[in-house]
Design an enzyme around this catalytic site. Structure first.
Site, short mmCIF file in Angstrom:
data_model
loop_
_atom_site.label_atom_id
_atom_site.label_comp_id
_atom_site.label_asym_id
_atom_site.label_seq_id
_atom_site.Cartn_x
_atom_site.Cartn_y
_atom_site.Cartn_z
N ASP A 20 0.78 -1.30 -0.02
CA ASP A 20 0.12 -0.09 -0.03
C ASP A 20 0.71 1.18 0.15
O ASP A 20 1.40 1.70 1.06
CB ASP A 20 -0.94 -0.07 1.19
CG ASP A 20 -1.97 1.01 1.02
OD1 ASP A 20 -1.66 2.20 0.48
OD2 ASP A 20 -2.84 1.18 1.87
N HIS A 135 -6.00 12.16 13.51
CA HIS A 135 -7.06 12.31 12.50
C HIS A 135 -8.01 11.38 13.14
O HIS A 135 -9.06 11.26 12.62
CB HIS A 135 -6.54 11.67 11.25
CG HIS A 135 -5.52 12.38 10.59
ND1 HIS A 135 -5.66 13.64 10.29
CD2 HIS A 135 -4.25 12.17 10.32
CE1 HIS A 135 -4.72 14.29 9.71
NE2 HIS A 135 -3.57 13.59 9.69
N ASP A 172 1.41 19.36 13.34
CA ASP A 172 1.62 18.56 12.08
C ASP A 172 1.29 18.97 10.75
O ASP A 172 0.68 19.88 10.70
CB ASP A 172 0.80 17.25 12.36
CG ASP A 172 0.89 15.96 11.57
OD1 ASP A 172 1.62 15.28 12.12
OD2 ASP A 172 0.48 16.04 10.42
N HIS A 174 -0.48 17.80 8.20
CA HIS A 174 -1.99 17.61 8.04
C HIS A 174 -2.81 18.20 9.19
O HIS A 174 -2.41 18.29 10.33
CB HIS A 174 -2.05 16.03 7.83
CG HIS A 174 -1.34 15.35 7.03
ND1 HIS A 174 0.16 14.91 7.29
CD2 HIS A 174 -1.34 15.19 5.79
CE1 HIS A 174 0.55 14.43 6.32
NE2 HIS A 174 -0.28 14.44 5.44
N ASP A 265 6.32 15.90 10.30
CA ASP A 265 6.32 15.83 8.89
C ASP A 265 6.06 17.56 8.30
O ASP A 265 5.97 17.52 7.21
CB ASP A 265 4.86 15.14 8.20
CG ASP A 265 3.79 15.36 9.00
OD1 ASP A 265 3.59 16.21 9.88
OD2 ASP A 265 2.92 14.53 8.80
N TYR A 305 7.93 11.55 8.61
CA TYR A 305 8.24 10.37 8.07
C TYR A 305 9.77 10.09 7.23
O TYR A 305 10.00 9.33 6.46
CB TYR A 305 7.11 10.11 6.86
CG TYR A 305 6.08 10.13 7.55
CD1 TYR A 305 5.25 9.02 8.15
CD2 TYR A 305 4.85 11.27 7.59
CE1 TYR A 305 4.10 9.05 8.88
CE2 TYR A 305 3.86 11.47 8.15
CZ TYR A 305 3.30 10.07 8.68
OH TYR A 305 1.92 10.23 9.54
#
Length: 669
Positions: A20, A135, A172, A174, A265, A305
Site C-alpha cells: 500500500d 485524525h 503536524d 496535516h 512531517d 516520515y
C-alpha cells in the site's frame, strides 16, 4: 521538576502486511530512529523514563463510541485478508493483529504524561507513540490514526483533573480534523492547527480545514485553522504564525495545560509536508509554548516520515523541554507572501471572537490567484509540478550537519554587589564572587564619572567577569546588579565590551532611564530597544523607543508584536536586558520578557538590574533564565488606545526594514 519521556517498545509491533504505497511510510522505524537519537545525544538519560500503559476501554470511550472500540478490539483475531478488507473501509489506514494493543498504549502514554504533569511529578514531557492520533474520529480510523491520543488526553485532563482551559497546538503538516470535530463546540479546548492545504487540494481535502472554520455553538472562536497554501514554508513562517496568531490568542485564553500534537512531517525533508523548517525551529516553538500554563507542556508524537528529520526534530523538542536554550535559527527571517496571506486570513476569521485581535488591522485579504477546490474530491498536487519542486530541492546540508552547540558548564550565574541571604536561587544557579582585574575594570570605567565610586567599580568588575564568561562559552546566561546612579554607564560598558569581545550582533532591551549612548556606532551590529521612552519613535532602523504599556494586554502586544519580531529578525548572538531606574516592571512581566528573549542568541541573555530592583527581581529572573516557566500574568486585559496607537505607528515605520513585523501581505515587496 524534570521532563518525562513516555514510550513502550511494543508500539513498534504494528506494521503494514500488504502493499500500500499510501500507508507504507508509517513504519516502526519512526519510533526506533527517534529513540536511538535521543539516546545518542544523552537526552533520554536526562528524562524521567515512563513505560506506557494501555488506556482502558472506559478511557477510550471519553471520545470514541463503544461500537468503534469494539470493532478495533476484534482486529486482534482477524487474518491478513480480513484486516486488509476492513482497512479499505477507512481512508489511509491499515490494521494489524497488534494494532489494538499498540493504539491503547499510544493513548495510555498520553494519559500517563498528562497525569505526571498535572500531579507535579514532572514539569513537562514527550510521549513517543504510534499509531498517531489526531485524525482519529469518534467512530472512524483515519490517516494512520486509530484512537485520538491527544483528544483522549484533553478529555481526561478535564474529567479527572478538573481543568477548564486546555490549549492544543497541532503543528503536524496535516489538518488534525479528528481533534477539531471532537471539540469544535467546546470552549474549554482551544485547538490550533496549521497544515498544508493548497486551497483544498491536499489531503484530507476538507473545506473545514480553511481559516474560516472557527468552531460552532459555544465553541465559536476556539478552533483556529491556519492553512498553508504553498509548500516550502520555513522557520520565519512558523515563528511569524506563533507571534502574530497563536500566542496572542493563547495569552488571552490563559490555558492551564498545553497539549502538542507534535507531528514532524512539517519539518524539512519530509515527503508529506515538503516544508523547509529546520529541526531547530521546533526548539523555538516549544520554548515559546513553555511560557504558557506555568510550563505544563505535554507533547505527543503524531506524524514525521523522514527518519533523519524526525529524529533531529524530536531531539530539539526534548532538549528544550529539559530547559536547554534553543539553538539559533538558520535562513532569512522574512515570512513569504503566501504565509502572510494565510496568517492574515486566520486573524480576520478569529477577530470577532478575541479582544487581542480586535484592536489591530485584521481585514481579510484576497488570496493569490489559484484554483480553489471544486465540489467533491479535488485532484492532488503532482509531485513533479512546479509548486513542489522548491521543497523537493531542500538543502540536505541542514540535516547533514545539525546544530550541536556545546552546552556551557554553567547555565545561569548571578553576580550581586553584596550578598543577599534572603535570595532563593535554583540549586544549579551559581552566585559569582569573582571580578575582572582591577586595572581592566578601571580602564573601562574611566570615561564615566558615575563609575568612579568604589561601589560602582566593584559592581562593574563583577559584570565584566560574568560577561566574559558568557562570551567565552563558559556561562550561558547571567544576572548582574549595579547602583542606580551608575546603571546607564554600566550598560554602556557592557554593550561596548560585548561588541569588542566576540558578539557580532547585540540586542539591548533597555527599560527605564537608559538612553542609547549617542556615540555608539550605527553599524548594524547593535539593535537598541528602549521601553519606557517618552514617545514612540523609530529613531533609526536599529534604535527604537516606545512608552511602557500601562495595561498587561498592551505589554503582551508590545512583546509579541514589536520586541520579538524585531529580535527574531535581527538574530542576535548576545542579548542584554537592562532594568534601570524607573523601569516600572513587576516581577511576572520582567520574567516573561526574559523568558521569551531566552529563545534568542542560544539563550545567551544577560540581565542588568539596578540595585533597588535586585531583591524582588533577581530570584525570579534567575529561575526563568535557568529554564523554568514564568508565572502567569493573570486575567487578560486589552491594550489602552494609546498603547495600540504607539504599536501601530512603530510597526508602520519599521515593517519595510524588519519583515518579521509583517502580518499583512500587501507590505511584501
Amino acid at each position: 521538576m524534570g521532563t518525562a519521556l513516555v514510550y513502550h517498545e511494543d508500539m513498534t509491533a504494528t506494521r503494514l502486511l500488504w502493499d500500500d504505497p499510501e500507508c507504507e511510510i508509517e513504519r516502526p522505524e519512526r519510533l526506533t530512529a527517534a529513540l536511538d537519537r535521543l539516546r545518542q545525544r544523552g537526552l533520554e538519560q536526562r528524562c524521567l523514563r515512563l513505560s506506557a500503559r494501555e488506556a482502558s476501554e472506559e478511557e477510550l470511550g471519553l471520545v470514541h463510541s463503544p461500537e468503534y472500540v469494539s470493532l478495533v478490539r476484534e482486529t486482534q483475531v482477524l487474518g491478513k485478508e480480513e484486516l486488509q478488507a476492513l482497512s479499505g473501509q477507512f481512508d489511509a489506514i491499515y490494521f494489524h493483529p497488534s494494532t489494538f494493543h499498540c493504539a491503547r498504549l499510544a493513548a495510555g502514554a498520553g494519559l500517563q504524561l498528562v497525569d505526571a504533569v498535572l500531579t507535579g511529578a514532572v514539569q513537562n514531557g514527550l510521549a513517543l507513540v504510534r499509531p498517531p492520533g489526531h485524525h482519529g474520529q469518534r467512530a472512524a480510523a483515519n490517516g494512520f490514526c486509530v484512537f485520538n491520543n491527544v483528544a483522549i488526553a484533553a478529555a481526561h485532563a478535564k474529567q479527572k483533573h478538573g481543568l477548564h482551559r486546555i490549549l492544543v497546538v497541532d503543528w503536524d503538516v496535516h489538518h488534525g480534523q479528528g481533534i477539531q470535530y471532537l471539540f469544535e463546540d467546546d470552549p474549554s479546548v482551544l485547538y490550533f492547527s496549521w497544515h498544508r492545504y493548497e486551497h483544498g487540494r491536499f489531503w484530507p481535502f476538507l473545506r473545514e480545514s480553511d481559516a474560516d472554520a472557527v468552531g460552532r455553538g459555544q465553541g465559536l472562536g476556539f478552533t483556529v485553522n491556519l492553512p498553508w497554501n504553498q509548500v516550502g514554508m520555513g522557520n520565519a513562517d512558523y515563528v511569524a504564525a506563533f507571534l502574530h496568531l497563536l500566542l496572542p490568542l493563547a495569552f488571552e485564553f490563559d490555558p492551564e495545560l498545553v497539549l502538542v500534537s507534535a507531528g514532524f512531517d512539517s519539518a524539512i525533508g519530509d515527503p508529506e509536508g515538503q516544508m523547509q523548517a529546520t529541526p531547530e525551529c521546533f526548539a523555538h516553538l516549544t520554548q515559546l509554548l513553555q511560557v504558557l500554563a506555568g510550563g505544563r507542556v505535554c507533547a505527543v508524537l503524531e506524524g514525521g516520515y523522514h527518519l533523519e528529520s524526525l529524529a533531529e526534530s524530536v531531539c530539539m523538542t526534548v532538549q528544550t523541554l529539559l530547559g536547554d536554550p534553543a539553538p539559533p535559527l538558520s535562513g532569512p527571517m522574512a515570512p513569504c507572501q503566501s504565509a502572510l496571506e494565510s496568517i492574515q486570513s486566520a486573524r480576520a476569521a478569529q477577530a470577532p471572537h478575541w479582544k487581542s485581535l480586535q484592536q489591530q488591522d485584521v481585514t481579510a485579504v484576497p488570496m493569490s490567484p489559484s484554483s480553489h477546490s471544486p465540489e467533491g474530491r479535488p485532484p492532488p498536487l503532482l509531485p513533479g509540478g512546479p509548486v513542489c519542486k522548491a521543497a523537493a530541492s531542500a538543502p540536505s546540508s541542514l540535516l547533514d550537519q545539525p546544530c550541536l552547540c556545546p552546552a556551557p558548564s554553567v547555565r545561569t550565574a548571578v553576580a550581586l554587589t553584596t550578598p543577599d541571604i534572603t535570595l532563593v536561587l535554583p540549586p544549579d544557579v551559581i552566585q559569582q564572587e569573582a571580578s575582572a582585574l582591577r586595572e581592566e575594570t578601571e580602564a573601562w570605567a574611566r570615561p564615566h564619572e558615575s563609575l568612579a565610586r568604589e561601589e560602582a567599580l566593584t559592581a562593574l568588575g563583577k559584570l565584566l567577569y560574568l560577561l566574559d564568561g558568557m562570551l567565552d562559552g563558559q556561562v550561558n546566561s547571567g544576572i548582574a546588579a549595579t547602583p542606580a546612579s551608575a546603571a546607564a554607564a554600566t550598560l554602556d560598558v557592557a554593550v561596548r565590551r560585548g561588541l569588542s569581545h566576540g558578539a557580532q550582533r547585540l540586542l539591548c532591551v533597555a527599560l527605564g532611564q537608559l538612553d542609547r549612548p549617542p556615540d555608539l556606532a550605527h553599524d548594524g551590529r547593535s539593535l537598541w530597544l528602549n521601553i519606557r521612552g517618552k514617545e514612540a519613535a523609530a529613531l533609526s532602523m536599529f534604535h527604537v523607543s516606545t512608552p511602557l504599556p500601562v495595561m498587561t494586554g498592551g505589554f503582551l502586544s508590545c512583546i509579541l508584536g514589536l520586541v520579538l519580531p524585531l529580535a527574531y529578525g535581527f538574530q542576535p548572538d548576545l542579548v542584554l536586558v537592562a532594568l534601570g531606574p524607573g523601569h516600572g516592571l513587576q516581577g511576572p512581566h520582567a520574567a516573561l520578557l526574559a523568558a521569551m528573549l531566552r529563545g534568542l542568541a542560544g539563550g545567551r541573555v544577560l540581565a542588568l538590574l539596578e540595585e533597588n530592583s535586585t531583591p524582588q527581581l533577581a530570584g525570579i529572573l534567575a529561575r526563568v533564565l535557568n529554564g523554568e516557566a514564568p508565572p502567569s500574568l493573570g486575567p487578560s486585559s486589552v491594550a489602552s488606545p494609546e498603547d495600540v496607537q504607539a504599536l501601530m505607528y512603530l510597526r508602520g515605520q519599521l515593517e519595510p526594514q524588519w519583515k518579521m513585523l509583517q502580518c499583512h501581505p500587501h507590505l511584501v515587496a
